[in-house]
Design a protein around this motif. Structure first.
Motif, PDB file in Angstrom:
ATOM      1  N   ALA A  23       0.833  -1.201   0.000  1.00  0.00           N
ATOM      2  CA  ALA A  23       0.000   0.000   0.000  1.00  0.00           C
ATOM      3  C   ALA A  23       0.870   1.255   0.000  1.00  0.00           C
ATOM      4  CB  ALA A  23      -0.944  -0.008   1.211  1.00  0.00           C
ATOM      5  N   LEU A  24       1.932   1.236   0.796  1.00  0.00           N
ATOM      6  CA  LEU A  24       2.852   2.370   0.832  1.00  0.00           C
ATOM      7  C   LEU A  24       3.539   2.554  -0.524  1.00  0.00           C
ATOM      8  CD1 LEU A  24       4.177   4.598   2.516  1.00  0.00           C
ATOM      9  CD2 LEU A  24       5.828   2.892   3.311  1.00  0.00           C
ATOM     10  N   ALA A  25       3.886   1.455  -1.162  1.00  0.00           N
ATOM     11  CA  ALA A  25       4.514   1.528  -2.486  1.00  0.00           C
ATOM     12  C   ALA A  25       3.553   2.112  -3.518  1.00  0.00           C
ATOM     13  CB  ALA A  25       4.992   0.148  -2.918  1.00  0.00           C
ATOM     14  N   ARG A  26       2.292   1.711  -3.467  1.00  0.00           N
ATOM     15  CA  ARG A  26       1.290   2.275  -4.400  1.00  0.00           C
ATOM     16  C   ARG A  26       1.121   3.770  -4.166  1.00  0.00           C
ATOM     17  NH1 ARG A  26      -1.160  -2.583  -3.496  1.00  0.00           N
ATOM     18  NH2 ARG A  26      -2.437  -1.786  -1.805  1.00  0.00           N
ATOM     19  N   GLN A  27       1.045   4.162  -2.887  1.00  0.00           N
ATOM     20  CA  GLN A  27       0.901   5.567  -2.547  1.00  0.00           C
ATOM     21  C   GLN A  27       2.105   6.364  -3.058  1.00  0.00           C
ATOM     22  OE1 GLN A  27       0.558   6.314   1.678  1.00  0.00           O
ATOM     23  NE2 GLN A  27       0.984   8.483   1.437  1.00  0.00           N
ATOM     24  N   THR A  28       3.288   5.826  -2.848  1.00  0.00           N
ATOM     25  CA  THR A  28       4.499   6.512  -3.287  1.00  0.00           C
ATOM     26  C   THR A  28       4.546   6.605  -4.808  1.00  0.00           C
ATOM     27  OG1 THR A  28       5.634   5.708  -1.313  1.00  0.00           O
ATOM     28  CG2 THR A  28       7.017   6.533  -3.093  1.00  0.00           C
ATOM     29  N   LYS A  29       4.138   5.566  -5.490  1.00  0.00           N
ATOM     30  CA  LYS A  29       4.089   5.605  -6.959  1.00  0.00           C
ATOM     31  C   LYS A  29       3.134   6.701  -7.420  1.00  0.00           C
ATOM     32  CE  LYS A  29       3.119   2.904 -11.066  1.00  0.00           C
ATOM     33  NZ  LYS A  29       2.669   1.641 -11.615  1.00  0.00           N
ATOM     34  N   GLU A  31       2.150   9.386  -5.714  1.00  0.00           N
ATOM     35  CA  GLU A  31       2.655  10.707  -5.330  1.00  0.00           C
ATOM     36  C   GLU A  31       3.843  11.163  -6.176  1.00  0.00           C
ATOM     37  OE1 GLU A  31       3.400  10.440  -1.142  1.00  0.00           O
ATOM     38  OE2 GLU A  31       1.264  10.491  -0.641  1.00  0.00           O
ATOM     39  N   THR A  32       4.541  10.213  -6.807  1.00  0.00           N
ATOM     40  CA  THR A  32       5.690  10.568  -7.646  1.00  0.00           C
ATOM     41  C   THR A  32       5.349  10.457  -9.128  1.00  0.00           C
ATOM     42  OG1 THR A  32       6.574   8.302  -7.631  1.00  0.00           O
ATOM     43  CG2 THR A  32       7.346   9.815  -5.894  1.00  0.00           C
ATOM     44  N   ASP A  33       4.053  10.394  -9.444  1.00  0.00           N
ATOM     45  CA  ASP A  33       3.602  10.254 -10.831  1.00  0.00           C
ATOM     46  C   ASP A  33       4.281   9.088 -11.536  1.00  0.00           C
ATOM     47  OD1 ASP A  33       1.800  12.427 -10.703  1.00  0.00           O
ATOM     48  OD2 ASP A  33       3.427  13.837 -11.059  1.00  0.00           O
ATOM     49  N   GLY A  34       4.459   7.989 -10.816  1.00  0.00           N
ATOM     50  CA  GLY A  34       5.020   6.778 -11.386  1.00  0.00           C
ATOM     51  C   GLY A  34       6.533   6.701 -11.395  1.00  0.00           C
ATOM     52  N   TYR A  35       7.199   7.750 -10.922  1.00  0.00           N
ATOM     53  CA  TYR A  35       8.670   7.745 -10.930  1.00  0.00           C
ATOM     54  C   TYR A  35       9.216   6.649 -10.025  1.00  0.00           C
ATOM     55  CZ  TYR A  35      13.465   9.381 -10.707  1.00  0.00           C
ATOM     56  OH  TYR A  35      14.826   9.450 -10.768  1.00  0.00           O
ATOM     57  N   PHE A  36       8.608   6.468  -8.861  1.00  0.00           N
ATOM     58  CA  PHE A  36       9.020   5.409  -7.935  1.00  0.00           C
ATOM     59  C   PHE A  36       8.049   4.260  -8.085  1.00  0.00           C
ATOM     60  CE2 PHE A  36       8.796   3.000  -4.065  1.00  0.00           C
ATOM     61  CZ  PHE A  36      10.127   2.797  -3.764  1.00  0.00           C
ATOM     62  N   ASP A  37       8.544   3.116  -8.496  1.00  0.00           N
ATOM     63  CA  ASP A  37       7.688   1.951  -8.688  1.00  0.00           C
ATOM     64  C   ASP A  37       8.464   0.712  -8.268  1.00  0.00           C
ATOM     65  OD1 ASP A  37       5.821   0.078  -9.443  1.00  0.00           O
ATOM     66  OD2 ASP A  37       5.737   0.710 -11.538  1.00  0.00           O
ATOM     67  N   ILE A  38       7.893  -0.077  -7.368  1.00  0.00           N
ATOM     68  CA  ILE A  38       8.590  -1.290  -6.927  1.00  0.00           C
ATOM     69  C   ILE A  38       8.455  -2.421  -7.951  1.00  0.00           C
ATOM     70  CG2 ILE A  38       8.307  -0.701  -4.496  1.00  0.00           C
ATOM     71  CD1 ILE A  38       6.255  -3.027  -4.355  1.00  0.00           C
ATOM     72  N   ARG A  39       7.626  -2.213  -8.965  1.00  0.00           N
ATOM     73  CA  ARG A  39       7.481  -3.235  -9.994  1.00  0.00           C
ATOM     74  C   ARG A  39       8.565  -3.029 -11.051  1.00  0.00           C
ATOM     75  NH1 ARG A  39       3.892  -6.989 -10.581  1.00  0.00           N
ATOM     76  NH2 ARG A  39       2.482  -6.050  -9.091  1.00  0.00           N
ATOM     77  N   LYS A  40       9.346  -4.075 -11.252  1.00  0.00           N
ATOM     78  CA  LYS A  40      10.424  -4.033 -12.237  1.00  0.00           C
ATOM     79  C   LYS A  40       9.856  -4.217 -13.643  1.00  0.00           C
ATOM     80  CE  LYS A  40      13.996  -6.588 -10.796  1.00  0.00           C
ATOM     81  NZ  LYS A  40      14.767  -7.622 -10.092  1.00  0.00           N
ATOM     82  N   PRO A  41      10.617  -3.876 -14.673  1.00  0.00           N
ATOM     83  CA  PRO A  41      10.104  -4.015 -16.041  1.00  0.00           C
ATOM     84  C   PRO A  41       9.601  -5.420 -16.379  1.00  0.00           C
ATOM     85  CG  PRO A  41      12.101  -2.708 -16.058  1.00  0.00           C
ATOM     86  CD  PRO A  41      11.932  -3.230 -14.650  1.00  0.00           C
ATOM     87  N   ASP A  42      10.156  -6.444 -15.737  1.00  0.00           N
ATOM     88  CA  ASP A  42       9.699  -7.814 -16.004  1.00  0.00           C
ATOM     89  C   ASP A  42       8.427  -8.171 -15.221  1.00  0.00           C
ATOM     90  OD1 ASP A  42      10.562  -8.237 -13.389  1.00  0.00           O
ATOM     91  OD2 ASP A  42      12.121  -9.675 -13.922  1.00  0.00           O
ATOM     92  N   GLY A  43       7.911  -7.217 -14.435  1.00  0.00           N
ATOM     93  CA  GLY A  43       6.680  -7.440 -13.679  1.00  0.00           C
ATOM     94  C   GLY A  43       6.885  -7.912 -12.254  1.00  0.00           C
ATOM     95  N   SER A  44       8.111  -8.287 -11.904  1.00  0.00           N
ATOM     96  CA  SER A  44       8.372  -8.756 -10.538  1.00  0.00           C
ATOM     97  C   SER A  44       8.402  -7.568  -9.575  1.00  0.00           C
ATOM     98  CB  SER A  44       9.688  -9.530 -10.486  1.00  0.00           C
ATOM     99  OG  SER A  44      10.777  -8.683 -10.806  1.00  0.00           O
ATOM    100  N   LEU A  45       8.210  -7.884  -8.308  1.00  0.00           N
ATOM    101  CA  LEU A  45       8.207  -6.858  -7.266  1.00  0.00           C
ATOM    102  C   LEU A  45       9.570  -6.798  -6.588  1.00  0.00           C
ATOM    103  CD1 LEU A  45       4.774  -7.643  -5.587  1.00  0.00           C
ATOM    104  CD2 LEU A  45       5.289  -5.875  -7.264  1.00  0.00           C
ATOM    105  N   ASP A  46      10.044  -5.571  -6.341  1.00  0.00           N
ATOM    106  CA  ASP A  46      11.300  -5.351  -5.618  1.00  0.00           C
ATOM    107  C   ASP A  46      11.086  -4.185  -4.657  1.00  0.00           C
ATOM    108  OD1 ASP A  46      13.820  -4.979  -4.627  1.00  0.00           O
ATOM    109  OD2 ASP A  46      14.717  -4.412  -6.543  1.00  0.00           O
ATOM    110  N   PRO A  47      10.594  -4.474  -3.443  1.00  0.00           N
ATOM    111  CA  PRO A  47      10.309  -3.399  -2.490  1.00  0.00           C
ATOM    112  C   PRO A  47      11.525  -2.915  -1.711  1.00  0.00           C
ATOM    113  CG  PRO A  47       9.681  -5.478  -1.534  1.00  0.00           C
ATOM    114  CD  PRO A  47      10.152  -5.773  -2.938  1.00  0.00           C
ATOM    115  N   SER A  48      12.725  -3.326  -2.112  1.00  0.00           N
ATOM    116  CA  SER A  48      13.913  -2.976  -1.323  1.00  0.00           C
ATOM    117  C   SER A  48      14.124  -1.470  -1.202  1.00  0.00           C
ATOM    118  CB  SER A  48      15.171  -3.634  -1.916  1.00  0.00           C
ATOM    119  OG  SER A  48      15.387  -3.200  -3.241  1.00  0.00           O
TER     120      SER A  48
END
Length: 119
Positions: A23-29, A31-48
């Motif tokens: 949820a925090l990652a979605r909110q951050t995405k 708020e940054t107009d998609g600049y910050f996204d934990i989803r990698k180009p291959d679709g996997s998640l990387d919340p690090s």
């Protein structure tokens, strides 16, 4: 995360903490107009990129609920503290010898050659 990305752990089985990070990652995405996204180009998640700050915030909450108001938590170079401090630059930078930081409960990470000082 490897098990999640392989599909071995369905969303229904994610922990409350994992759901909070998502949820925090979605909110951050958002708020940054998609600049910050934990989803990698291959679709996997990387919340690090968000988990360490989330963990530091939660640790600070535990300390505060214990009645401690003056504290410092440092996790791999990302501090969180409740006191006022300053940054003293060790390098000679004309006109920039240091500045005062009033963290007001926010993290104040620094890089380069410097030292965090108490007034």
């Amino acid at each position: 995360m490897a098990a999640v990305n392989r599909g071995d752990v369905p969303v229904a089985d994610w922990s409350g903490e994992m759901m909070e990070v998502q949820a925090l990652a979605r909110q951050t995405k958002d708020e940054t107009d998609g600049y910050f996204d934990i989803r990698k180009p291959d679709g996997s998640l990387d919340p690090s990129g968000i988990v360490k700050g989330w963990a530091i915030r939660n640790a600070a909450g535990i300390v505060q609920r214990a009645g401690i108001s003056d504290f410092f938590i440092e996790a791999g170079g990302d501090p969180k503290h409740s006191w006022r401090g300053g940054i003293l630059f060790i390098e000679q930078t004309p006109g920039l010898e240091g500045y005062l930081v009033d963290a007001n409960g926010r993290a104040t990470p620094t890089t380069g050659f410097g030292a965090l000082c108490l007034p």
